[in-house]
Design a protein around this motif. Structure first.
Motif, PDB file in Angstrom:
ATOM      1  N   GLN A  54       3.308  -0.555   6.041  1.00  0.00           N
ATOM      2  CA  GLN A  54       3.261   0.907   6.155  1.00  0.00           C
ATOM      3  C   GLN A  54       4.318   1.565   5.265  1.00  0.00           C
ATOM      4  N   LEU A  55       4.239   1.191   3.968  1.00  0.00           N
ATOM      5  CA  LEU A  55       5.204   1.695   3.002  1.00  0.00           C
ATOM      6  C   LEU A  55       4.514   2.238   1.760  1.00  0.00           C
ATOM      7  N   LEU A  56       5.103   3.288   1.204  1.00  0.00           N
ATOM      8  CA  LEU A  56       4.752   3.791  -0.125  1.00  0.00           C
ATOM      9  C   LEU A  56       5.950   3.528  -1.033  1.00  0.00           C
ATOM     10  N   LYS A  57       5.692   3.053  -2.243  1.00  0.00           N
ATOM     11  CA  LYS A  57       6.783   2.798  -3.182  1.00  0.00           C
ATOM     12  C   LYS A  57       6.528   3.558  -4.474  1.00  0.00           C
ATOM     13  N   PHE A  58       7.543   4.308  -4.909  1.00  0.00           N
ATOM     14  CA  PHE A  58       7.479   5.034  -6.174  1.00  0.00           C
ATOM     15  C   PHE A  58       8.676   4.585  -6.995  1.00  0.00           C
ATOM     16  N   GLY A  59       8.415   3.787  -8.029  1.00  0.00           N
ATOM     17  CA  GLY A  59       9.519   3.179  -8.755  1.00  0.00           C
ATOM     18  C   GLY A  59      10.205   2.166  -7.853  1.00  0.00           C
ATOM     19  N   THR A  60      11.491   2.389  -7.613  1.00  0.00           N
ATOM     20  CA  THR A  60      12.238   1.494  -6.722  1.00  0.00           C
ATOM     21  C   THR A  60      12.452   2.109  -5.343  1.00  0.00           C
ATOM     22  N   THR A  61      11.899   3.323  -5.134  1.00  0.00           N
ATOM     23  CA  THR A  61      12.102   4.028  -3.870  1.00  0.00           C
ATOM     24  C   THR A  61      10.950   3.753  -2.902  1.00  0.00           C
ATOM     25  N   GLU A  62      11.278   3.249  -1.715  1.00  0.00           N
ATOM     26  CA  GLU A  62      10.277   2.991  -0.686  1.00  0.00           C
ATOM     27  C   GLU A  62      10.349   4.077   0.381  1.00  0.00           C
ATOM     28  N   SER A  63       9.172   4.570   0.793  1.00  0.00           N
ATOM     29  CA  SER A  63       9.097   5.600   1.836  1.00  0.00           C
ATOM     30  C   SER A  63       8.230   5.087   2.978  1.00  0.00           C
ATOM     31  N   PRO A  64       8.696   5.181   4.210  1.00  0.00           N
ATOM     32  CA  PRO A  64       7.896   4.706   5.340  1.00  0.00           C
ATOM     33  C   PRO A  64       6.749   5.662   5.666  1.00  0.00           C
TER      34      PRO A  64
ATOM     35  N   ARG B  20     -13.741  -2.396   2.141  1.00  0.00           N
ATOM     36  CA  ARG B  20     -12.662  -2.408   3.130  1.00  0.00           C
ATOM     37  C   ARG B  20     -12.347  -3.836   3.559  1.00  0.00           C
ATOM     38  N   LYS B  21     -13.388  -4.624   3.743  1.00  0.00           N
ATOM     39  CA  LYS B  21     -13.192  -6.030   4.125  1.00  0.00           C
ATOM     40  C   LYS B  21     -12.408  -6.767   3.046  1.00  0.00           C
ATOM     41  N   GLN B  22     -12.744  -6.494   1.784  1.00  0.00           N
ATOM     42  CA  GLN B  22     -12.052  -7.152   0.683  1.00  0.00           C
ATOM     43  C   GLN B  22     -10.586  -6.735   0.636  1.00  0.00           C
ATOM     44  N   LEU B  23     -10.323  -5.445   0.859  1.00  0.00           N
ATOM     45  CA  LEU B  23      -8.949  -4.970   0.838  1.00  0.00           C
ATOM     46  C   LEU B  23      -8.120  -5.576   1.964  1.00  0.00           C
TER      47      LEU B  23
ATOM     48  N   TRP C 170       1.022  -5.551  -2.305  1.00  0.00           N
ATOM     49  CA  TRP C 170       1.101  -4.140  -2.634  1.00  0.00           C
ATOM     50  C   TRP C 170      -0.182  -3.739  -3.356  1.00  0.00           C
ATOM     51  N   LEU C 171      -0.736  -2.578  -3.013  1.00  0.00           N
ATOM     52  CA  LEU C 171      -1.941  -2.052  -3.644  1.00  0.00           C
ATOM     53  C   LEU C 171      -1.550  -0.917  -4.584  1.00  0.00           C
ATOM     54  N   GLU C 172      -2.169  -0.878  -5.749  1.00  0.00           N
ATOM     55  CA  GLU C 172      -1.873   0.177  -6.720  1.00  0.00           C
ATOM     56  C   GLU C 172      -2.518   1.494  -6.308  1.00  0.00           C
ATOM     57  N   LEU C 173      -1.748   2.567  -6.429  1.00  0.00           N
ATOM     58  CA  LEU C 173      -2.237   3.904  -6.131  1.00  0.00           C
ATOM     59  C   LEU C 173      -1.596   4.855  -7.129  1.00  0.00           C
ATOM     60  N   GLY C 174      -2.235   4.972  -8.307  1.00  0.00           N
ATOM     61  CA  GLY C 174      -1.628   5.750  -9.373  1.00  0.00           C
ATOM     62  C   GLY C 174      -0.283   5.156  -9.755  1.00  0.00           C
ATOM     63  N   LYS C 175       0.763   5.986  -9.750  1.00  0.00           N
ATOM     64  CA  LYS C 175       2.122   5.518 -10.043  1.00  0.00           C
ATOM     65  C   LYS C 175       2.815   4.973  -8.797  1.00  0.00           C
ATOM     66  N   PHE C 176       2.126   5.052  -7.675  1.00  0.00           N
ATOM     67  CA  PHE C 176       2.655   4.522  -6.420  1.00  0.00           C
ATOM     68  C   PHE C 176       2.143   3.108  -6.189  1.00  0.00           C
ATOM     69  N   GLU C 177       2.809   2.425  -5.263  1.00  0.00           N
ATOM     70  CA  GLU C 177       2.285   1.205  -4.671  1.00  0.00           C
ATOM     71  C   GLU C 177       2.264   1.410  -3.161  1.00  0.00           C
ATOM     72  N   PHE C 178       1.246   0.841  -2.515  1.00  0.00           N
ATOM     73  CA  PHE C 178       1.027   1.067  -1.084  1.00  0.00           C
ATOM     74  C   PHE C 178       0.885  -0.281  -0.388  1.00  0.00           C
ATOM     75  N   HIS C 179       1.652  -0.456   0.680  1.00  0.00           N
ATOM     76  CA  HIS C 179       1.578  -1.698   1.466  1.00  0.00           C
ATOM     77  C   HIS C 179       1.047  -1.346   2.854  1.00  0.00           C
ATOM     78  N   PRO C 180      -0.253  -1.604   3.126  1.00  0.00           N
ATOM     79  CA  PRO C 180      -0.841  -1.197   4.406  1.00  0.00           C
ATOM     80  C   PRO C 180      -0.183  -1.841   5.616  1.00  0.00           C
ATOM     81  N   THR C 181       0.112  -3.128   5.529  1.00  0.00           N
ATOM     82  CA  THR C 181       0.660  -3.831   6.680  1.00  0.00           C
ATOM     83  C   THR C 181       2.075  -3.365   7.005  1.00  0.00           C
TER      84      THR C 181
END
Length: 227
Positions: free
Chosen positions: A145-155, A122-125, A132-143
């Motif tokens: 607070q976004l999920l991205k699938f392709g070019t679509t971002e979801s809050p 957790r400290k390293q993350l 952006w962090l990889e999550l399968g086919k998604f990307e996740f931005h913790p700061t």
């Protein structure tokens, strides 16, 4: 070059402290063992540990007081409390004093090691939260607070983001249910557990575009993010 992870262990039960020290050192950790809070405070300032494991009930300076002092100058180094006190208010106080995790005695060494590794991951993350962090086919931005699938971002809501980050930090491993509840909701009780189940359902829906991602309910233990 020494690449061992340095652990500062404060435990006033000498025999238990030595058992923990030997077990951690056998797993390639470097352990600085202290028998009371005052010694631990001095060793903390000179040894620069990467994680602290603090007994709560110690002479001269208890674990909560020590953690509070450390947090005034160091908001980042993970702190795990060891205690035989199991009341909800004690757990809440521990997290309020800057603790990252809370293990009740008696405990297994495997549990302690798993929790230490989870906190280090957790400290390293957290050092990568600008990315952006990889999550399968998604990307996740913790700061952000976004999920991205392709070019679509979801809050995501703040709580959804916190929950997903904890699950991702323990990806393909079981994340303890009480750990999530105490870190995000502040207490492990029935009503918070029901609230957490609702948020798990929301995350499953938001991740359903990638069938390879699953959030499994491990009955009696917690959740596992499979990715």
């Amino acid at each position: 070059m020494n690449t061992k992870t340095k652990v500062l262990l404060a435990e006033d039960e000498i025999s238990l402290g030595m058992i923990i020290q030997e077990s951690l050192e056998s797993r390639d950790f470097e352990v600085v063992l202290c028998s009371n809070g005052e010694i631990a405070w001095e060793k903390y300032k000179t040894s620069k540990p990467e994680i602290l494991v603090l007994d709560v009930m110690m002479p001269k300076k208890d674990g909560f007081t020590l953690a509070e002092e450390i947090r005034k100058i160091d908001p980042f180094t993970p702190i795990i409390f060891l205690t035989s006190k199991g009341q909800t208010e004690d757990v809440v106080k521990g997290f309020g004093q800057g603790g990252n995790d809370y293990i009740r005695k008696p405990f297994s060494m495997e549990e302690l090691i798993v929790r230490i590794k989870a906190q280090l991951s957790r400290k390293q993350l957290k050092t990568q939260q600008s990315d952006w962090l990889e999550l399968g086919k998604f990307e996740f931005h913790p700061t952000r607070q976004l999920l991205k699938f392709g070019t679509t971002e979801s809050p995501l809501t703040a709580r959804e983001s916190q929950l997903l980050q904890i699950l991702l930090e323990n990806c393909n491993d079981i994340t303890d249910r009480s750990l999530i509840l105490n870190q995000i909701w502040g207490a492990d009780d029935f009503f918070n557990a029901r609230s957490m189940d609702v948020f798990i359902t929301k995350l499953r829906k938001k991740l359903q575009d990638d069938p390879e991602i699953q959030i499994l309910n491990i009955r009696g233990y917690g959740y596992k993010l499979v990715c």
